[in-house]
Motif scaffolding. Structure first.
Motif, PDB file in Angstrom:
ATOM      1  N   ASP A  36       1.781  28.848  -2.215  1.00  0.00           N
ATOM      2  CA  ASP A  36       3.073  28.502  -2.818  1.00  0.00           C
ATOM      3  C   ASP A  36       4.159  28.885  -1.832  1.00  0.00           C
ATOM      4  O   ASP A  36       3.956  29.750  -0.962  1.00  0.00           O
ATOM      5  CB  ASP A  36       3.264  29.234  -4.154  1.00  0.00           C
ATOM      6  N   VAL A  37       5.309  28.253  -1.936  1.00  0.00           N
ATOM      7  CA  VAL A  37       6.461  28.597  -1.090  1.00  0.00           C
ATOM      8  C   VAL A  37       7.734  28.401  -1.908  1.00  0.00           C
ATOM      9  O   VAL A  37       7.774  27.612  -2.844  1.00  0.00           O
ATOM     10  CB  VAL A  37       6.543  27.727   0.192  1.00  0.00           C
ATOM     11  N   GLU A  38       8.779  29.130  -1.530  1.00  0.00           N
ATOM     12  CA  GLU A  38      10.116  28.933  -2.079  1.00  0.00           C
ATOM     13  C   GLU A  38      11.029  28.484  -0.942  1.00  0.00           C
ATOM     14  O   GLU A  38      10.731  28.716   0.238  1.00  0.00           O
ATOM     15  CB  GLU A  38      10.640  30.223  -2.720  1.00  0.00           C
ATOM     16  N   GLU A  39      12.168  27.863  -1.282  1.00  0.00           N
ATOM     17  CA  GLU A  39      13.053  27.318  -0.251  1.00  0.00           C
ATOM     18  C   GLU A  39      13.691  28.405   0.592  1.00  0.00           C
ATOM     19  O   GLU A  39      13.743  29.580   0.202  1.00  0.00           O
ATOM     20  CB  GLU A  39      14.128  26.435  -0.896  1.00  0.00           C
ATOM     21  N   PHE A  40      14.169  27.998   1.778  1.00  0.00           N
ATOM     22  CA  PHE A  40      14.825  28.939   2.695  1.00  0.00           C
ATOM     23  C   PHE A  40      16.187  29.361   2.151  1.00  0.00           C
ATOM     24  O   PHE A  40      16.936  28.536   1.621  1.00  0.00           O
ATOM     25  CB  PHE A  40      14.999  28.306   4.076  1.00  0.00           C
ATOM     26  N   HIS A  41      16.473  30.641   2.296  1.00  0.00           N
ATOM     27  CA  HIS A  41      17.794  31.202   1.987  1.00  0.00           C
ATOM     28  C   HIS A  41      18.125  32.242   3.046  1.00  0.00           C
ATOM     29  O   HIS A  41      17.309  33.130   3.333  1.00  0.00           O
ATOM     30  CB  HIS A  41      17.810  31.855   0.601  1.00  0.00           C
ATOM     31  N   GLU A  42      19.295  32.091   3.638  1.00  0.00           N
ATOM     32  CA  GLU A  42      19.777  33.030   4.644  1.00  0.00           C
ATOM     33  C   GLU A  42      18.764  33.191   5.787  1.00  0.00           C
ATOM     34  O   GLU A  42      18.577  34.282   6.339  1.00  0.00           O
ATOM     35  CB  GLU A  42      20.123  34.378   4.004  1.00  0.00           C
ATOM     36  N   GLY A  43      18.092  32.076   6.116  1.00  0.00           N
ATOM     37  CA  GLY A  43      17.203  32.072   7.276  1.00  0.00           C
ATOM     38  C   GLY A  43      15.764  32.449   7.017  1.00  0.00           C
ATOM     39  O   GLY A  43      14.922  32.386   7.922  1.00  0.00           O
ATOM     40  N   TYR A  44      15.443  32.828   5.777  1.00  0.00           N
ATOM     41  CA  TYR A  44      14.082  33.259   5.455  1.00  0.00           C
ATOM     42  C   TYR A  44      13.567  32.554   4.200  1.00  0.00           C
ATOM     43  O   TYR A  44      14.340  32.164   3.325  1.00  0.00           O
ATOM     44  CB  TYR A  44      14.038  34.774   5.237  1.00  0.00           C
ATOM     45  N   ALA A  45      12.243  32.432   4.125  1.00  0.00           N
ATOM     46  CA  ALA A  45      11.599  31.860   2.943  1.00  0.00           C
ATOM     47  C   ALA A  45      10.484  32.787   2.475  1.00  0.00           C
ATOM     48  O   ALA A  45       9.854  33.482   3.292  1.00  0.00           O
ATOM     49  CB  ALA A  45      11.022  30.482   3.251  1.00  0.00           C
ATOM     50  N   THR A  46      10.238  32.800   1.170  1.00  0.00           N
ATOM     51  CA  THR A  46       9.097  33.540   0.633  1.00  0.00           C
ATOM     52  C   THR A  46       7.916  32.591   0.513  1.00  0.00           C
ATOM     53  O   THR A  46       8.066  31.448   0.075  1.00  0.00           O
ATOM     54  CB  THR A  46       9.425  34.148  -0.744  1.00  0.00           C
ATOM     55  N   VAL A  47       6.740  33.069   0.926  1.00  0.00           N
ATOM     56  CA  VAL A  47       5.517  32.266   0.894  1.00  0.00           C
ATOM     57  C   VAL A  47       4.386  33.114   0.311  1.00  0.00           C
ATOM     58  O   VAL A  47       4.371  34.336   0.464  1.00  0.00           O
ATOM     59  CB  VAL A  47       5.135  31.758   2.306  1.00  0.00           C
ATOM     60  N   LYS A  48       3.432  32.436  -0.332  1.00  0.00           N
ATOM     61  CA  LYS A  48       2.319  33.136  -0.984  1.00  0.00           C
ATOM     62  C   LYS A  48       1.013  32.809  -0.265  1.00  0.00           C
ATOM     63  O   LYS A  48       0.674  31.650  -0.064  1.00  0.00           O
ATOM     64  CB  LYS A  48       2.234  32.719  -2.448  1.00  0.00           C
ATOM     65  N   LYS A  49       0.298  33.866   0.105  1.00  0.00           N
ATOM     66  CA  LYS A  49      -0.974  33.712   0.794  1.00  0.00           C
ATOM     67  C   LYS A  49      -1.917  34.810   0.332  1.00  0.00           C
ATOM     68  O   LYS A  49      -1.517  35.980   0.268  1.00  0.00           O
ATOM     69  CB  LYS A  49      -0.755  33.797   2.315  1.00  0.00           C
ATOM     70  N   GLU A  50      -3.138  34.412  -0.029  1.00  0.00           N
ATOM     71  CA  GLU A  50      -4.133  35.355  -0.536  1.00  0.00           C
ATOM     72  C   GLU A  50      -3.592  36.154  -1.713  1.00  0.00           C
ATOM     73  O   GLU A  50      -3.840  37.357  -1.848  1.00  0.00           O
ATOM     74  CB  GLU A  50      -4.610  36.283   0.593  1.00  0.00           C
ATOM     75  N   GLY A  51      -2.814  35.455  -2.564  1.00  0.00           N
ATOM     76  CA  GLY A  51      -2.328  36.055  -3.799  1.00  0.00           C
ATOM     77  C   GLY A  51      -1.111  36.943  -3.668  1.00  0.00           C
ATOM     78  O   GLY A  51      -0.599  37.438  -4.672  1.00  0.00           O
ATOM     79  N   LEU A  52      -0.612  37.161  -2.445  1.00  0.00           N
ATOM     80  CA  LEU A  52       0.542  38.036  -2.238  1.00  0.00           C
ATOM     81  C   LEU A  52       1.672  37.281  -1.542  1.00  0.00           C
ATOM     82  O   LEU A  52       1.433  36.342  -0.776  1.00  0.00           O
ATOM     83  CB  LEU A  52       0.153  39.259  -1.407  1.00  0.00           C
ATOM     84  N   TRP A  53       2.906  37.731  -1.807  1.00  0.00           N
ATOM     85  CA  TRP A  53       4.093  37.086  -1.247  1.00  0.00           C
ATOM     86  C   TRP A  53       4.579  37.835  -0.022  1.00  0.00           C
ATOM     87  O   TRP A  53       4.517  39.070   0.042  1.00  0.00           O
ATOM     88  CB  TRP A  53       5.210  37.018  -2.287  1.00  0.00           C
TER      89      TRP A  53
END
Length: 333
Positions: A198-215
């Protein structure tokens, strides 16, 4: 400033002085919106302005309120648009149309979708199965079961090859391929490969992404910038991002430092220097130092505010006045 009135079974409007500005001659009227009111006469619809003038004659089977200066109308089972002067700018020849957004409206012909501009020109031919409204100059389009993105010239900047696409934000759009997520830039280049759950959109140059169940957090090069991984995380706002660890929420700064410990049951993003936090089921506010400037003693339904418009939307009068007073005090310092 106008009130709907009924006389002899017909409707009109009066102003605050009680003067009849729209005579009671309509079978139905709706409230004014953007200076115009929808009216019905002899079973057909039109519009009046605030002077009572019927700027769009009652000759349509259906009309919708004006949006961006244009109103959707229906005649002989087909749809088009009129402008605020009552002029037909798009003839009623489409199976369906949407409201204009950023100067473009969706139109449907032979069950396929495209876009027209405010001149009625078909800038994007009806060749898509589904489309989204334009946002920041781009629109998502669906063809042969896959999604892509077009610009406001009708060019496919991202070809229809993805299971899902989102709007561009800070120059990047979320995409989904083979069940995993990544990002493309405005040239359609897959800058960050589809390797995340999963991913969330970029804000202030960074994005949150989910890999192996963790963000975790990535930059626009796709690099993971902080060593810590979290149960949940949100994008940066005003230099702070919400993180969840061991079931509790806190904040990190853009250096990855946990500046506000994960000790809250819930948190909202920062807005104008303050964030709502939840403790023992109740809500209050902290500043960027983590100090609880308003104790956690309010119910969650008092926090019904829109972050984009700010704290003025808080429904609880006492709470709204207290937070606005803090913001005003900050301005004076």
């Amino acid at each position: 400033g106008y009130a709907k009135v009924k006389k002899d079974g017909l409707y009109g409007f009066v102003n605050e002085k009680g003067e009849e500005i729209v005579p009671c001659r309509y079978e139905c009227v709706e409230s004014f919106w953007e200076g115009y009111a929808k009216v019905k006469k002899d079973g057909l619809y039109g519009f009046v302005n605030e002077k009572g003038k019927e700027i769009v004659p009652c000759r349509y089977e259906y009309v919708e309120s004006f949006w961006e200066g244009y109103a959707k109308v229906k005649k002989d089972g087909l749809y088009g648009f009129v402008n605020e002067k009552g002029k037909v700018v798009v003839p009623c020849k489409y199976e369906d149309v949407s409201d204009f957004c950023e100067g473009f409206a969706m139109m449907q012909k032979d069950w396929m979708l495209g876009f027209i501009n405010t001149k009625g020109e078909e800038v994007v031919p009806c060749r898509y199965e589904d489309v989204h409204n334009f946002c920041k100059g781009y629109a998502a389009v669906h063809k042969e079961g896959m999604w892509g993105i077009i610009n406001n010239k009708g060019e496919e900047v991202v070809s229809c090859r993805y299971e899902k696409v989102c709007n561009f934000n800070e120059g990047y759009a979320q995409i989904k391929k083979d069940g995993l997520y990544g990002f493309v830039n405005e040239k359609g280049e897959e800058i960050i490969p589809c390797r995340y759950e999963d991913v969330e959109e970029f804000h202030e140059g960074y994005a949150t992404v989910k890999k192996e169940g963790l963000w975790r957090f990535i930059n626009k090069k796709g690099e993971e910038i902080f060593p810590c991984k979290y149960e949940d995380a949100r994008g940066f706002r005003e230099g702070y991002a919400q993180i969840k660890k061991d079931g509790m929420w806190g904040f990190i700064n853009n250096k990855g430092e946990e500046v506000i410990p994960c000790k809250y049951e819930g948190v909202h993003e920062f807005c104008k220097g303050y964030a709502a936090v939840q403790k023992e089921g109740m809500w209050g506010f902290i500043n960027k130092l983590g100090i609880e400037v308003i104790p956690c003693e309010f119910f969650e339904d008092t926090l019904d505010y829109g972050i984009e418009v700010g704290w003025e939307e808080i429904v609880n009068d006492e709470l709204r006045e207290r937070i606005l007073a803090l913001i005003e005090k900050d301005k004076r310092q």
